[in-house]
Design a protein around this motif. Structure first.
Motif, PDB file in Angstrom:
ATOM      1  N   GLY A  73       0.814  -1.215   0.000  1.00  0.00           N
ATOM      2  CA  GLY A  73       0.000   0.000   0.000  1.00  0.00           C
ATOM      3  C   GLY A  73       0.846   1.263   0.000  1.00  0.00           C
ATOM      4  O   GLY A  73       0.563   2.217  -0.746  1.00  0.00           O
ATOM      5  N   HIS A  74       1.899   1.291   0.812  1.00  0.00           N
ATOM      6  CA  HIS A  74       2.753   2.479   0.841  1.00  0.00           C
ATOM      7  C   HIS A  74       3.596   2.580  -0.425  1.00  0.00           C
ATOM      8  O   HIS A  74       3.929   3.701  -0.866  1.00  0.00           O
ATOM      9  CB  HIS A  74       3.635   2.448   2.085  1.00  0.00           C
ATOM     10  N   ALA A  75       3.942   1.434  -1.023  1.00  0.00           N
ATOM     11  CA  ALA A  75       4.640   1.488  -2.306  1.00  0.00           C
ATOM     12  C   ALA A  75       3.740   2.110  -3.374  1.00  0.00           C
ATOM     13  O   ALA A  75       4.197   2.928  -4.200  1.00  0.00           O
ATOM     14  CB  ALA A  75       5.065   0.080  -2.727  1.00  0.00           C
ATOM     15  N   ALA A  76       2.467   1.731  -3.374  1.00  0.00           N
ATOM     16  CA  ALA A  76       1.522   2.334  -4.321  1.00  0.00           C
ATOM     17  C   ALA A  76       1.370   3.831  -4.061  1.00  0.00           C
ATOM     18  O   ALA A  76       1.297   4.638  -5.003  1.00  0.00           O
ATOM     19  CB  ALA A  76       0.170   1.631  -4.218  1.00  0.00           C
ATOM     20  N   TRP A  77       1.344   4.211  -2.794  1.00  0.00           N
ATOM     21  CA  TRP A  77       1.215   5.627  -2.426  1.00  0.00           C
ATOM     22  C   TRP A  77       2.402   6.439  -2.957  1.00  0.00           C
ATOM     23  O   TRP A  77       2.220   7.501  -3.571  1.00  0.00           O
ATOM     24  CB  TRP A  77       1.117   5.711  -0.909  1.00  0.00           C
ATOM     25  N   LEU A  78       3.604   5.938  -2.763  1.00  0.00           N
ATOM     26  CA  LEU A  78       4.782   6.655  -3.259  1.00  0.00           C
ATOM     27  C   LEU A  78       4.871   6.595  -4.777  1.00  0.00           C
ATOM     28  O   LEU A  78       5.356   7.544  -5.414  1.00  0.00           O
ATOM     29  CB  LEU A  78       6.045   6.068  -2.625  1.00  0.00           C
ATOM     30  N   ALA A  79       4.388   5.499  -5.384  1.00  0.00           N
ATOM     31  CA  ALA A  79       4.394   5.403  -6.845  1.00  0.00           C
ATOM     32  C   ALA A  79       3.449   6.431  -7.459  1.00  0.00           C
ATOM     33  O   ALA A  79       3.746   7.020  -8.508  1.00  0.00           O
ATOM     34  CB  ALA A  79       3.997   3.996  -7.279  1.00  0.00           C
ATOM     35  N   VAL A  80       2.307   6.656  -6.821  1.00  0.00           N
ATOM     36  CA  VAL A  80       1.382   7.699  -7.296  1.00  0.00           C
ATOM     37  C   VAL A  80       2.085   9.051  -7.317  1.00  0.00           C
ATOM     38  O   VAL A  80       1.981   9.817  -8.286  1.00  0.00           O
ATOM     39  CB  VAL A  80       0.127   7.738  -6.407  1.00  0.00           C
ATOM     40  N   TRP A  81       2.827   9.337  -6.251  1.00  0.00           N
ATOM     41  CA  TRP A  81       3.534  10.613  -6.197  1.00  0.00           C
ATOM     42  C   TRP A  81       4.642  10.673  -7.241  1.00  0.00           C
ATOM     43  O   TRP A  81       4.815  11.710  -7.909  1.00  0.00           O
ATOM     44  CB  TRP A  81       4.113  10.831  -4.797  1.00  0.00           C
ATOM     45  N   ALA A  82       5.398   9.604  -7.408  1.00  0.00           N
ATOM     46  CA  ALA A  82       6.498   9.616  -8.383  1.00  0.00           C
ATOM     47  C   ALA A  82       5.978   9.868  -9.791  1.00  0.00           C
ATOM     48  O   ALA A  82       6.524  10.709 -10.538  1.00  0.00           O
ATOM     49  CB  ALA A  82       7.261   8.290  -8.312  1.00  0.00           C
ATOM     50  N   MET A  83       4.920   9.179 -10.183  1.00  0.00           N
ATOM     51  CA  MET A  83       4.366   9.355 -11.525  1.00  0.00           C
ATOM     52  C   MET A  83       3.744  10.729 -11.688  1.00  0.00           C
ATOM     53  O   MET A  83       3.890  11.379 -12.737  1.00  0.00           O
ATOM     54  CB  MET A  83       3.351   8.249 -11.813  1.00  0.00           C
ATOM     55  N   SER A  84       3.047  11.201 -10.657  1.00  0.00           N
ATOM     56  CA  SER A  84       2.418  12.523 -10.746  1.00  0.00           C
ATOM     57  C   SER A  84       3.464  13.621 -10.841  1.00  0.00           C
ATOM     58  O   SER A  84       3.293  14.604 -11.581  1.00  0.00           O
ATOM     59  CB  SER A  84       1.518  12.749  -9.524  1.00  0.00           C
ATOM     60  N   ILE A  85       4.552  13.477 -10.096  1.00  0.00           N
ATOM     61  CA  ILE A  85       5.610  14.492 -10.120  1.00  0.00           C
ATOM     62  C   ILE A  85       6.225  14.590 -11.517  1.00  0.00           C
ATOM     63  O   ILE A  85       6.434  15.695 -12.048  1.00  0.00           O
ATOM     64  CB  ILE A  85       6.678  14.151  -9.065  1.00  0.00           C
ATOM     65  N   VAL A  86       6.511  13.453 -12.138  1.00  0.00           N
ATOM     66  CA  VAL A  86       7.095  13.471 -13.484  1.00  0.00           C
ATOM     67  C   VAL A  86       6.103  14.060 -14.487  1.00  0.00           C
ATOM     68  O   VAL A  86       6.487  14.828 -15.384  1.00  0.00           O
ATOM     69  CB  VAL A  86       7.524  12.051 -13.893  1.00  0.00           C
ATOM     70  N   ALA A  87       4.810  13.732 -14.333  1.00  0.00           N
ATOM     71  CA  ALA A  87       3.811  14.273 -15.251  1.00  0.00           C
ATOM     72  C   ALA A  87       3.732  15.794 -15.144  1.00  0.00           C
ATOM     73  O   ALA A  87       3.699  16.510 -16.161  1.00  0.00           O
ATOM     74  CB  ALA A  87       2.448  13.642 -14.960  1.00  0.00           C
ATOM     75  N   VAL A  88       3.701  16.308 -13.902  1.00  0.00           N
ATOM     76  CA  VAL A  88       3.640  17.764 -13.715  1.00  0.00           C
ATOM     77  C   VAL A  88       4.921  18.414 -14.225  1.00  0.00           C
ATOM     78  O   VAL A  88       4.883  19.476 -14.870  1.00  0.00           O
ATOM     79  CB  VAL A  88       3.404  18.096 -12.224  1.00  0.00           C
ATOM     80  N   SER A  89       6.066  17.806 -13.970  1.00  0.00           N
ATOM     81  CA  SER A  89       7.332  18.361 -14.452  1.00  0.00           C
ATOM     82  C   SER A  89       7.373  18.405 -15.974  1.00  0.00           C
ATOM     83  O   SER A  89       7.988  19.303 -16.559  1.00  0.00           O
ATOM     84  CB  SER A  89       8.492  17.516 -13.910  1.00  0.00           C
ATOM     85  N   THR A  90       6.703  17.454 -16.619  1.00  0.00           N
ATOM     86  CA  THR A  90       6.673  17.431 -18.092  1.00  0.00           C
ATOM     87  C   THR A  90       5.782  18.532 -18.645  1.00  0.00           C
ATOM     88  O   THR A  90       6.100  19.165 -19.662  1.00  0.00           O
ATOM     89  CB  THR A  90       6.168  16.061 -18.577  1.00  0.00           C
ATOM     90  N   LEU A  91       4.667  18.784 -17.977  1.00  0.00           N
ATOM     91  CA  LEU A  91       3.680  19.724 -18.497  1.00  0.00           C
ATOM     92  C   LEU A  91       4.020  21.176 -18.182  1.00  0.00           C
ATOM     93  O   LEU A  91       3.459  22.085 -18.813  1.00  0.00           O
ATOM     94  CB  LEU A  91       2.291  19.386 -17.941  1.00  0.00           C
ATOM     95  N   CYS A  92       4.898  21.407 -17.194  1.00  0.00           N
ATOM     96  CA  CYS A  92       5.246  22.780 -16.831  1.00  0.00           C
ATOM     97  C   CYS A  92       6.450  23.253 -17.659  1.00  0.00           C
ATOM     98  O   CYS A  92       7.373  22.484 -17.941  1.00  0.00           O
ATOM     99  CB  CYS A  92       5.576  22.882 -15.340  1.00  0.00           C
ATOM    100  N   ALA A  93       6.431  24.523 -18.005  1.00  0.00           N
ATOM    101  CA  ALA A  93       7.488  25.055 -18.868  1.00  0.00           C
ATOM    102  C   ALA A  93       8.779  25.293 -18.114  1.00  0.00           C
ATOM    103  O   ALA A  93       9.867  25.156 -18.675  1.00  0.00           O
ATOM    104  CB  ALA A  93       7.012  26.366 -19.512  1.00  0.00           C
ATOM    105  N   ARG A  94       8.678  25.673 -16.824  1.00  0.00           N
ATOM    106  CA  ARG A  94       9.877  25.986 -16.047  1.00  0.00           C
ATOM    107  C   ARG A  94       9.903  25.153 -14.774  1.00  0.00           C
ATOM    108  O   ARG A  94       8.854  24.814 -14.219  1.00  0.00           O
ATOM    109  CB  ARG A  94       9.897  27.475 -15.703  1.00  0.00           C
ATOM    110  N   PRO A  95      11.091  24.845 -14.264  1.00  0.00           N
ATOM    111  CA  PRO A  95      11.189  24.041 -13.041  1.00  0.00           C
ATOM    112  C   PRO A  95      10.479  24.675 -11.849  1.00  0.00           C
ATOM    113  O   PRO A  95       9.834  23.988 -11.069  1.00  0.00           O
ATOM    114  CB  PRO A  95      12.695  23.934 -12.803  1.00  0.00           C
ATOM    115  N   ARG A  96      10.597  26.012 -11.716  1.00  0.00           N
ATOM    116  CA  ARG A  96       9.972  26.637 -10.558  1.00  0.00           C
ATOM    117  C   ARG A  96       8.449  26.556 -10.629  1.00  0.00           C
ATOM    118  O   ARG A  96       7.782  26.469  -9.597  1.00  0.00           O
ATOM    119  CB  ARG A  96      10.430  28.087 -10.431  1.00  0.00           C
TER     120      ARG A  96
END
Length: 494
Positions: A215-238
Motif C-alpha cells: 500500500g505504501h509502495a503504491a502511495w509513493l508510486a502515485v507521487w512519483a508518476m504525478s511528479i514526473v507528469a507535472v514536471s513534463t507539463l510545466c514550462a519551467r522548473p519553478r
C-alpha cells in the motif's frame, strides 16, 4: 529498454550531484530509522506495562479478603487494552482513546490515560512513527527530488536534443519515472524492514505487513508518476515546484483536516454532559432499585414472590436483594449499551464521511489502510470497549448471583449474622481476555483504501501517458522544422 535505463541513470546521476537532495534523502532515511526504533521501544514498554498492571490488578482482585459480594461490585476491576504486533508502525487513534477502563457496577466508564491527555499539544501534530514519515514527509522529499526532472531538461535545451535524436516521449517519461521510483524505493526500505521486524514470528502479522508495504509502495508510486507528469507539463522548473508543493499541501495537509471538520459538522457528537443528562433521565424512567415504591420493582417483587410461591421475602430460598441487584444491573447495562452504540455509530458515520474524501485525497486511503492493518483504528478500539463491557456485566452479575445464593437475606437485613463470603469466590471469576479480530475480517476492511490507491495509480499512469503524448507532439513539430546553424545563417545575410 536500453534508452530508458540510460535516461534513468542520468537522472540518478543528477540527483546524486544535488547535495541538498542527497542530504534530504539521507535525513529522511535516518528519521525513518529513528521513528521505527522509538516506536518499537514505546510499543514494547507499553505492552510490558499493560501486561504487568493487568497481572497486578487481577492478583489484587483475587486476593481480596472475605467480603460481602456487593462490596466487590463497587471495588471493581481494571482492564488494559493489548497492542497489536504492528502498532509500533502506526499508532492510529490510540493516543487519543485511552488504554485502561475501570469496571464497576451501575456504571459504564470510558477509557482513560491516553497519551494525548498526558502530553503537550504538540502530540496533535502526529507522533513520530514510520507511517507518519512515509505518508507525510516522503512525498514532500520526492517533490524536491523530481520537480525538475523534465522541466529542467526543457529549460537547458537538452530535451530538444533528445527529441531530435529520435528518443520518444514515452522513453523519456519511463526513464524519469524509473529514476524517481528508485528513490521512492530507497525511502520505503527502512519502513519495510521495520514492519518485517515487528511482524517477525507471526504469520498473520507478516501478511498484514506485506499488504502495508504494498500500500505504501503504491502511495509513493502515485507521487512519483504525478511528479514526473507535472514536471513534463510545466514550462519551467519553478512552476513545477510551486504546483507540486500546492498539491502536497492540499492533499496531505488541508483536505484531511477539512474532511474531519466536515464530518464533525455533518454528524456532530453529543458532549459527555449531554449524554450523562440523557442517561440520568432514562434511568429515572426505567426504574430505580433503591426506591421501595418504584413501579417497576414493585411489579418485580410481586413476580418473584409468585414465582417461588411464597408471600414474604423472608421465605424466599434466595436473597431478594441479590435478585434486585441482578435486575437493576440488567436494566442499566441495556441502557448504557444503547447509548454507547449510538456514540460509536456516530463516530463510524464520521469515519465513513472522511473515507469518502479519500477519492479526492489518497492520503486518507493510505492512512485508513495503515490503521486498519495495525488495528489502531476505531473498529478495533470499539471491539475492545465492547468486550470490556461484556466482561464487566458478567463480573457484576456473577457477584450479584453470589449475593442472591450465598448471603442470607434475614441476616443481611437485620445485621444479625454473617454476610461475608469466602475469598475463594473471587478467584473463581475468570480474568479478562481480549479476543482480537480475525485476520480475514481485518483484511476484508482494507478493500476500499486499496481500491482508492489502485484508481489513483491508474490516474497517475494516464497523466503520464498524456505527458508522453505532449512530448511526442513537440517531437513531430521539431522534426518538421529545418534547423539552420547560427554561423550559416550569418553568412547568408552578409
Amino acid at each position: 529498454m536500453r534508452v530508458v535505463l540510460l535516461i534513468a541513470r542520468d537522472a540518478w546521476r543528477h540527483m546524486l550531484r544535488d547535495r541538498v537532495a542527497v542530504v534530504g534523502a539521507a535525513l529522511l532515511v535516518v528519521l525513518t530509522v529513528i521513528a521505527a526504533a522509538t516506536s518499537y521501544e514505546r510499543q514494547r514498554d507499553a505492552m510490558a506495562q499493560r501486561e504487568r498492571y493487568q497481572a497486578d490488578v487481577d492478583r489484587q482482585f483475587d486476593a481480596q479478603p472475605d467480603r460481602h459480594p456487593h462490596r466487590m461490585v463497587h471495588y471493581g476491576q481494571f482492564v488494559f487494552r493489548p497492542l497489536n504486533a504492528l502498532a509500533g508502525f502506526d499508532s492510529g487513534i490510540d493516543p487519543y482513546t485511552g488504554t485502561m477502563i475501570f469496571l464497576e457496577g451501575h456504571r459504564q466508564n470510558t477509557a482513560n490515560f491516553g497519551d494525548a491527555r498526558q502530553s503537550s499539544s504538540l502530540l496533535r501534530f502526529g507522533q513520530l512513527t514510520p507511517a507518519f514519515v512515509l505518508q507525510t514527509l516522503a512525498p514532500l522529499l520526492l517533490v524536491f527530488l523530481g520537480f525538475g526532472m523534465v522541466a529542467r531538461e526543457r529549460a537547458s535545451g537538452t530535451l530538444r536534443i533528445l527529441i531530435t535524436q529520435g528518443v520518444s516521449g514515452g522513453q523519456i517519461i519511463a526513464g524519469k519515472v524509473l529514476a524517481l521510483l528508485g528513490a521512492a524505493a530507497g525511502l520505503l526500505l527502512p519502513g519495510a524492514i521495520a514492519l518485517g521486524f515487528l511482524a517477525l514470528g507471526d504469520a498473520h502479522a507478516m501478511m498484514a505487513a506485506g499488504v502495508l508495504v504494498a500500500g505504501h509502495a503504491a502511495w509513493l508510486a502515485v507521487w512519483a508518476m504525478s511528479i514526473v507528469a507535472v514536471s513534463t507539463l510545466c514550462a519551467r522548473p519553478r512552476d513545477a515546484l510551486m504546483a507540486l508543493l500546492g498539491v502536497w499541501v492540499m492533499v496531505v495537509i488541508l483536505l484531511p483536516r477539512l474532511g474531519a471538520a466536515w464530518a464533525d459538522a455533518r454528524t456532530p457528537l453529543t458532549t459527555r454532559f449531554e449524554t450523562d443528562l440523557a442517561i440520568a433521565r432514562d434511568l429515572a424512567a426505567i426504574g430505580d432499585s433503591h426506591r421501595p415504591d418504584d413501579p417497576h420493582f414493585f411489579r418485580f417483587k410481586a413476580d418473584v414472590l409468585k414465582r417461588y410461591g411464597v408471600s414474604r421475602l423472608e421465605d424466599l430460598p434466595v436473597n431478594y436483594r441479590g435478585l434486585v441487584a441482578i435486575e437493576g444491573e440488567r436494566l442499566t447495562s441495556t441502557l448504557f449499551n444503547r447509548y454507547a452504540a449510538q456514540a460509536f455509530e456516530r463516530q463510524a458515520a464520521q469515519s465513513a464521511t472522511v473515507d469518502a474524501l479519500a477519492w479526492l485525497a489518497p492520503t486518507l486511503a493510505v492512512r485508513r489502510l495503515s490503521m486498519t492493518l495495525t488495528q489502531t483504528d476505531l473498529t478495533s478500539y470499539r471491539r475492545f470497549v465492547e468486550q470490556a463491557e461484556a466482561y464487566r456485566y458478567r463480573l457484576v452479575q456473577s457477584l450479584n448471583q453470589m449475593q442472591a445464593e450465598k448471603v442470607d437475606y434475614v441476616n443481611e437485613r437485620k445485621g444479625a449474622g454473617p454476610t461475608r463470603i469466602p475469598q475463594a469466590n473471587w478467584e473463581s471469576i475468570p480474568d479478562f481476555v481480549f479476543e482480537a479480530e480475525a485476520p480475514h475480517a481485518v483484511m476484508a476492511r482494507t478493500g476500499q483504501p486499496l481500491m482508492v490507491l489502485a484508481v489513483w495509480l491508474l490516474l497517475a499512469a494516464g497523466a503520464l501517458a498524456g505527458a508522453a503524448k505532449t512530448l511526442d507532439g513537440r517531437a513531430s513539430s521539431a522534426k518538421g522544422r529545418t534547423y539552420t546553424p547560427p554561423a550559416a545563417a550569418t553568412e547568408g545575410t552578409t
